[in-house]
Scaffold this motif. Structure first.
Motif, short mmCIF file in Angstrom:
data_model
loop_
_atom_site.label_atom_id
_atom_site.label_comp_id
_atom_site.label_asym_id
_atom_site.label_seq_id
_atom_site.Cartn_x
_atom_site.Cartn_y
_atom_site.Cartn_z
N HIS A 208 -5.38 -6.08 1.11
CA HIS A 208 -4.19 -5.63 1.70
C HIS A 208 -3.34 -4.83 0.60
CE1 HIS A 208 -4.38 -8.61 4.95
NE2 HIS A 208 -4.83 -9.36 4.02
N VAL A 209 -2.49 -3.72 1.11
CA VAL A 209 -1.86 -2.82 0.21
C VAL A 209 -0.47 -3.03 0.24
CG1 VAL A 209 -1.50 -0.60 -0.45
CG2 VAL A 209 -3.82 -1.51 0.27
N LEU A 210 0.38 -3.28 -0.67
CA LEU A 210 1.72 -3.24 -0.84
C LEU A 210 2.26 -2.02 -1.72
CD1 LEU A 210 4.46 -4.52 -0.30
CD2 LEU A 210 4.42 -5.92 -2.26
N LEU A 211 3.02 -1.15 -0.94
CA LEU A 211 3.38 0.32 -1.61
C LEU A 211 4.96 -0.05 -1.90
CD1 LEU A 211 2.98 3.09 -2.22
CD2 LEU A 211 3.65 3.79 -0.02
N LEU A 212 5.35 0.00 -3.16
CA LEU A 212 6.53 0.18 -3.59
C LEU A 212 6.89 1.52 -4.41
CD1 LEU A 212 6.04 -3.44 -5.64
CD2 LEU A 212 6.96 -2.93 -3.39
N SER A 213 8.12 1.60 -4.13
CA SER A 213 8.84 2.95 -4.71
C SER A 213 10.11 2.60 -5.39
CB SER A 213 8.98 4.04 -3.78
OG SER A 213 9.48 5.24 -4.26
N LEU B 173 -4.92 -8.69 -2.87
CA LEU B 173 -3.52 -7.63 -2.71
C LEU B 173 -3.56 -6.54 -3.92
CD1 LEU B 173 -0.75 -7.28 -1.46
CD2 LEU B 173 0.05 -8.81 -3.14
N THR B 174 -3.48 -5.33 -3.48
CA THR B 174 -3.38 -4.41 -4.54
C THR B 174 -1.88 -3.84 -4.25
OG1 THR B 174 -5.56 -3.95 -4.37
CG2 THR B 174 -3.99 -1.89 -5.11
N ILE B 175 -1.21 -3.76 -5.40
CA ILE B 175 0.14 -3.16 -5.40
C ILE B 175 0.30 -1.67 -5.91
CG2 ILE B 175 2.64 -3.47 -6.36
CD1 ILE B 175 1.97 -6.36 -6.66
N LEU B 176 0.78 -0.84 -5.34
CA LEU B 176 0.74 0.53 -5.56
C LEU B 176 2.39 0.93 -5.71
CD1 LEU B 176 -1.53 2.30 -2.90
CD2 LEU B 176 -2.14 1.81 -5.18
N HIS B 177 2.55 1.62 -6.83
CA HIS B 177 4.01 1.73 -7.41
C HIS B 177 4.18 3.16 -7.77
CE1 HIS B 177 7.26 1.92 -10.41
NE2 HIS B 177 7.78 1.11 -9.70
N ARG C 78 -5.26 3.05 0.17
CA ARG C 78 -5.15 2.18 1.25
C ARG C 78 -6.37 2.02 2.08
NH1 ARG C 78 0.17 3.50 3.68
NH2 ARG C 78 1.03 2.19 2.50
#
Length: 97
Positions: free
Chosen positions: A79-84, A33-37, A70
């Protein structure tokens, strides 16, 4: 009785180590899992030029970068989780300065 407890603990410890460290008996599936913020847009929807550095930022550039990352991660099986965290507008509803 004390020897029984010690033997039991050793057997449980060895079983747990074998269960989680032996690749043939592992029941866990590994997920990558990669988390992008993103944060603090401050109304910069369009490119801007801070400190004589032309064409920096903007939502289109950010979207392009997120899509590239992504695609690379998903091609590798991750998998990618994009948070803002938001903070999109500051002051007025639309600020492009």
């Amino acid at each position: 009785m004390k020897a029984f407890k010690t033997s039991f603990r050793v057997i449980v410890f060895v079983a747990v180590v074998c269960l989680f460290l032996c690749p043939t008996t592992s029941l866990a599936k590994i997920y990558y899992l990669t988390i992008l913020h993103t944060n603090d847009h401050h109304g910069h929807f369009l490119k801007f030029s801070p400190f004589n550095n032309p064409d920096v930022g903007g939502m289109a550039a950010r979207s392009t970068l997120v899509n590239i990352v992504r695609a690379e991660i998903e091609d590798a099986g991750g998998h990618v989780l994009l948070l803002s965290a938001g903070n999109v507008n500051i002051g007025v509803v639309v600020s492009c300065t």
